[in-house]
Design a protein around this motif. Structure first.
Motif, mmCIF file in Angstrom:
data_model
loop_
_atom_site.group_PDB
_atom_site.id
_atom_site.type_symbol
_atom_site.label_atom_id
_atom_site.label_comp_id
_atom_site.label_asym_id
_atom_site.label_seq_id
_atom_site.Cartn_x
_atom_site.Cartn_y
_atom_site.Cartn_z
ATOM 1 N N PHE A 207 0.822 -1.210 0.000
ATOM 2 C CA PHE A 207 0.000 0.000 0.000
ATOM 3 C C PHE A 207 0.860 1.265 0.000
ATOM 4 C CE2 PHE A 207 -1.913 -3.304 2.760
ATOM 5 C CZ PHE A 207 -2.864 -3.758 1.859
ATOM 6 N N LYS A 208 0.396 2.244 -0.753
ATOM 7 C CA LYS A 208 1.051 3.548 -0.826
ATOM 8 C C LYS A 208 0.115 4.615 -0.249
ATOM 9 C CE LYS A 208 4.380 1.554 -3.106
ATOM 10 N NZ LYS A 208 5.656 1.211 -2.419
ATOM 11 N N LYS A 209 0.698 5.749 0.106
ATOM 12 C CA LYS A 209 -0.099 6.851 0.628
ATOM 13 C C LYS A 209 -1.199 7.229 -0.376
ATOM 14 C CE LYS A 209 2.098 10.203 2.648
ATOM 15 N NZ LYS A 209 2.895 11.451 2.860
ATOM 16 N N GLY A 210 -2.440 7.206 0.098
ATOM 17 C CA GLY A 210 -3.569 7.541 -0.759
ATOM 18 C C GLY A 210 -4.375 6.331 -1.213
ATOM 19 N N ASP A 211 -3.850 5.129 -1.043
ATOM 20 C CA ASP A 211 -4.606 3.939 -1.433
ATOM 21 C C ASP A 211 -5.796 3.736 -0.495
ATOM 22 O OD1 ASP A 211 -2.927 3.333 -3.536
ATOM 23 O OD2 ASP A 211 -1.700 1.921 -2.385
ATOM 24 N N ILE A 212 -6.921 3.344 -1.062
ATOM 25 C CA ILE A 212 -8.097 3.015 -0.255
ATOM 26 C C ILE A 212 -8.013 1.547 0.144
ATOM 27 C CG2 ILE A 212 -10.610 2.846 -0.215
ATOM 28 C CD1 ILE A 212 -10.713 5.128 -2.232
ATOM 29 N N VAL A 213 -8.123 1.295 1.441
ATOM 30 C CA VAL A 213 -8.017 -0.068 1.931
ATOM 31 C C VAL A 213 -9.273 -0.463 2.696
ATOM 32 C CG1 VAL A 213 -5.499 0.003 2.051
ATOM 33 C CG2 VAL A 213 -6.842 0.598 4.081
ATOM 34 N N LYS A 214 -9.488 -1.764 2.718
ATOM 35 C CA LYS A 214 -10.572 -2.382 3.491
ATOM 36 C C LYS A 214 -9.935 -3.138 4.640
ATOM 37 C CE LYS A 214 -14.051 -6.048 2.928
ATOM 38 N NZ LYS A 214 -14.673 -6.972 1.930
ATOM 39 N N VAL A 215 -10.515 -3.048 5.833
ATOM 40 C CA VAL A 215 -9.987 -3.740 7.006
ATOM 41 C C VAL A 215 -11.025 -4.744 7.480
ATOM 42 C CG1 VAL A 215 -8.881 -3.470 9.254
ATOM 43 C CG2 VAL A 215 -8.843 -1.569 7.610
ATOM 44 N N ASP A 216 -10.630 -6.003 7.547
ATOM 45 C CA ASP A 216 -11.593 -7.064 7.830
ATOM 46 C C ASP A 216 -10.990 -8.072 8.804
ATOM 47 O OD1 ASP A 216 -13.653 -8.834 7.829
ATOM 48 O OD2 ASP A 216 -13.563 -9.354 5.711
ATOM 49 N N PHE A 217 -11.506 -8.087 10.023
ATOM 50 C CA PHE A 217 -11.172 -9.102 11.024
ATOM 51 C C PHE A 217 -12.465 -9.779 11.464
ATOM 52 C CE2 PHE A 217 -7.567 -6.133 11.620
ATOM 53 C CZ PHE A 217 -6.523 -7.027 11.458
ATOM 54 N N PRO A 218 -12.397 -11.027 11.934
ATOM 55 C CA PRO A 218 -13.636 -11.741 12.287
ATOM 56 C C PRO A 218 -14.494 -11.035 13.319
ATOM 57 C CG PRO A 218 -11.768 -13.263 12.230
ATOM 58 C CD PRO A 218 -11.199 -11.882 12.088
ATOM 59 N N GLN A 219 -13.872 -10.373 14.303
ATOM 60 C CA GLN A 219 -14.613 -9.859 15.447
ATOM 61 C C GLN A 219 -14.826 -8.353 15.439
ATOM 62 O OE1 GLN A 219 -11.482 -10.281 15.214
ATOM 63 N NE2 GLN A 219 -10.277 -9.456 16.889
ATOM 64 N N THR A 220 -14.502 -7.674 14.334
ATOM 65 C CA THR A 220 -14.737 -6.233 14.241
ATOM 66 C C THR A 220 -15.457 -5.917 12.939
ATOM 67 O OG1 THR A 220 -12.574 -5.840 13.208
ATOM 68 C CG2 THR A 220 -12.697 -5.635 15.596
ATOM 69 N N GLU A 221 -16.269 -4.888 12.977
ATOM 70 C CA GLU A 221 -16.995 -4.516 11.767
ATOM 71 C C GLU A 221 -16.010 -4.112 10.671
ATOM 72 O OE1 GLU A 221 -18.630 -0.163 12.373
ATOM 73 O OE2 GLU A 221 -18.695 -1.268 14.264
#
Length: 318
Positions: A207-221
């Motif tokens: 990832f570089k500055k400005g990239d849109i990322v998705k964060v996905d863990f089992p126990q958090t939205e």
């Protein structure tokens, strides 16, 4: 060769590091931190490392405990041995029922911050049967079968004044992906120390500055944000970190914000690229933040349109 790469949860980070030469100690940390492999798989992989590498071969110079210099256990290989022992002991404790009660809940991932309805049971088996029945209700309902859930069973010591028992976390497939140990049991009569999952290791990121990322863990939205920094390897291991504060926009509050770099909320191992076509409707303003961060839009333009409540019009041009 053992397939350690599968323990890097993010498909994008896994692909980016398929040629990275991690040391045995670094692999041990990555294995222990996985939230998408079962506890049993992680124990097996950690045991493989212990069986195939000596303390010197572990090469622990590039890892560091999250909460400071907690190397009282000796070599990191010994830490891994203790981690395997702790997890195996916690798994065995599921079937010890004297003086304890088990609470269990199943929760939708999207509402993980709103608490859950706990039920209490006299045994782990009864708690597990309850969770399976609750999960089946979701699977049998056409409107709910695709809703992601997670579940937890806690083993609570009834008469203990201080300290908790073990916790067992299950993902959407009802696979046990994490176990929290009973510290009073494990460290009885000796000083506590960090186990393998409490260590940090530098992981190269795509990832570089400005990239849109998705964060996905089992126990958090699931949450989204703009990667906000240049990711570099620190010169000293004590400066390693594995989380990044993401830049966000909260649609319902019309507010630009950022996450706080919480290790349990912004752990980079849960990051993956989010293509524009997968970005939810209420996250579209992230495209404007991206444009500013990548130098494709003047920062003042964003402020100007935001002050005039014209972000929707501005989105037509990105």
């Amino acid at each position: 060769m053992y397939d350690f790469l599968k323990f890097i949860d993010s498909p994008d980070i896994r692909e980016y590091n398929k040629e990275t030469q991690f040391t045995p100690a670094e692999w041990a940390v990555l294995v222990a931190k996985s939230m998408k492999k079962s506890v049993e798989e992680k124990i097996e992989a950690l045991q493989y490392l212990v069986d195939h590498y000596s303390a010197d071969e572990f090469k622990e110079e590039t890892i560091w405990p999250m909460y400071g210099d907690e190397r009282d256990c000796g070599s990191f290989r010994e830490v891994v041995i203790e981690t395997v022992h702790a997890w195996e002991e916690a798994l065995a404790a599921r079937f010890e029922t004297e003086g304890v009660v088990f609470d269990a809940y199943l929760c939708e991932q999207e509402y993980s911050r709103q608490g859950a309805d706990c039920r209490y049971f006299s045994s782990y088996e009864k708690a597990w049967e309850y969770l399976l029945s609750k999960k089946q209700e979701y699977l049998d309902d056409d409107g709910l079968k695709d809703v992601k859930t997670f579940a937890q069973i806690s083993r609570i010591n009834l008469d203990r004044v201080k300290g908790d028992g073990e916790n067992y976390l299950f993902d959407n497939e009802m696979c046990m992906v994490c176990v929290d140990i009973d510290c009073n049991r494990l460290f009885s009569g000796r000083e506590a120390f960090a186990l393998a999952d409490d260590y940090l290791v530098h992981v190269p990121l795509p990832f570089k500055k400005g990239d849109i990322v998705k964060v996905d863990f089992p126990q958090t939205e699931v949450h989204y944000g703009v990667f906000s920094c240049d990711w570099k390897k620190p010169e000293k291991p004590e400066n390693i970190y594995m989380w990044v504060s993401l830049e966000m926009y909260i649609e319902e509050e019309k507010d630009f914000d950022y996450t706080d770099g919480d290790p349990h909320w912004d752990d980079v191992l849960g990051f993956s690229f989010c293509p524009d076509e997968e970005l939810p409707k209420n996250e579209q303003v992230l495209k404007l933040i991206r444009a500013v961060r990548k130098g494709e839009m003047d920062f003042y333009t964003l402020l100007h349109k935001f002050g005039r409540n014209e972000l929707e019009d501005l989105l037509k041009w990105v």
